[in-house]
Design an enzyme around this catalytic site. Structure first.
Site, mmCIF file in Angstrom:
data_model
loop_
_atom_site.group_PDB
_atom_site.id
_atom_site.type_symbol
_atom_site.label_atom_id
_atom_site.label_comp_id
_atom_site.label_asym_id
_atom_site.label_seq_id
_atom_site.Cartn_x
_atom_site.Cartn_y
_atom_site.Cartn_z
ATOM 1 N N PHE A 1 0.819 -1.214 0.000
ATOM 2 C CA PHE A 1 0.000 0.000 0.000
ATOM 3 C C PHE A 1 0.853 1.264 0.000
ATOM 4 O O PHE A 1 1.818 1.375 0.762
ATOM 5 C CB PHE A 1 -0.898 0.051 1.250
ATOM 6 C CG PHE A 1 -2.075 -0.865 1.210
ATOM 7 C CD1 PHE A 1 -3.301 -0.432 0.730
ATOM 8 C CD2 PHE A 1 -1.961 -2.173 1.659
ATOM 9 C CE1 PHE A 1 -4.400 -1.281 0.698
ATOM 10 C CE2 PHE A 1 -3.055 -3.036 1.629
ATOM 11 C CZ PHE A 1 -4.277 -2.586 1.149
ATOM 12 N N ASP A 2 0.469 2.197 -0.851
ATOM 13 C CA ASP A 2 0.971 3.558 -0.740
ATOM 14 C C ASP A 2 0.357 4.139 0.533
ATOM 15 O O ASP A 2 -0.641 3.625 1.047
ATOM 16 C CB ASP A 2 0.525 4.337 -1.990
ATOM 17 C CG ASP A 2 0.855 5.809 -1.903
ATOM 18 O OD1 ASP A 2 1.982 6.138 -1.508
ATOM 19 O OD2 ASP A 2 -0.032 6.627 -2.223
ATOM 20 N N LEU A 3 0.933 5.229 1.048
ATOM 21 C CA LEU A 3 0.412 5.829 2.281
ATOM 22 C C LEU A 3 -0.434 7.066 1.979
ATOM 23 O O LEU A 3 -1.652 7.052 2.132
ATOM 24 C CB LEU A 3 1.583 6.186 3.208
ATOM 25 C CG LEU A 3 1.220 6.797 4.573
ATOM 26 C CD1 LEU A 3 0.364 5.837 5.396
ATOM 27 C CD2 LEU A 3 2.490 7.177 5.328
#
Length: 210
Positions: free
Chosen positions: A5-7
């Protein structure tokens, strides 16, 4: 399945903190702030500052310093968790998926945020570039995650809201899933090679079940 996941723009809405820190940096350098700063969320800071500062390396580094100055004190707390994210993360873990974060935010800034997320302990690893890096390094961080988890590209997905996430996924033969609740558009994500684009967090579980 390994879910990366990107943040910013994927798990959290960090617009308030990021834009406040950009304004702080530009004010310190006596530079006018652009009206729309949403495009700044995602790309490496140095890349975004460069055109405004005439590509002057000394001023760019000063801007990055001022940005981090405020972010360390205040900016890292200025965010909101997108609706539905907590339930999505819980359901993915219950289903047996492995979770990790791959972010363009420097590791030292991302870690305190992840530590405070109510679901932060569900992520086994956090990947973020060194503060001195001029690149987001999404491709190399995804490659590192594949090696660390011993995962194959076919058993891995990268979830993010900007083209950098999709390009990093494509570079590693990983399926990229673009999300539309962040800062990127459907066009941006699809042009960057997104395998799928979803509008709501609950769609991710259904996508993985296919």
């Amino acid at each position: 399945m390994l879910c990366l996941f990107d943040l910013d723009g994927t798990l959290i809405d960090s617009e308030l903190g990021v834009t406040a820190c950009i304004r702080h940096a530009l004010t310190r350098l006596d530079v006018s702030t652009p009206a729309d700063l949403r495009e700044w969320i995602g790309p490496p800071l140095r890349q975004s500052f460069a055109p405004l500062l005439d590509h002057d390396e000394t001023r760019i580094e000063a801007a990055v310093h001022y940005y981090h100055e405020r972010f360390t004190e205040l900016g890292w707390r200025e965010y909101a968790i997108y609706p539905g994210i907590a339930d999505m993360i819980a359901s993915l873990q219950t289903a047996g998926h492995q979770l990790a974060i791959v972010t363009s935010k420097p590791h030292r800034h991302a870690q305190p945020i992840v530590d405070e997320l109510p679901f932060g302990n569900h992520f086994e690893k956090l990947y973020g570039p060194h503060p001195s890096s001029s690149h987001s390094e999404k491709a190399s961080m995804i490659a590192a995650a594949l090696a660390d988890f011993g995962a194959s590209p076919k058993q891995t997905i990268m979830i993010g809201d900007r083209r950098y996430d999709m390009e990093g996924a494509v570079a590693n033969g990983v399926a990229g899933v673009g999300v539309l609740w962040g800062f990127g558009s459907r066009e941006e994500l699809e042009e960057a090679g997104a395998h799928a684009v979803i509008e709501h967090p609950e769609r991710l579980g259904a996508l993985l079940a296919v």
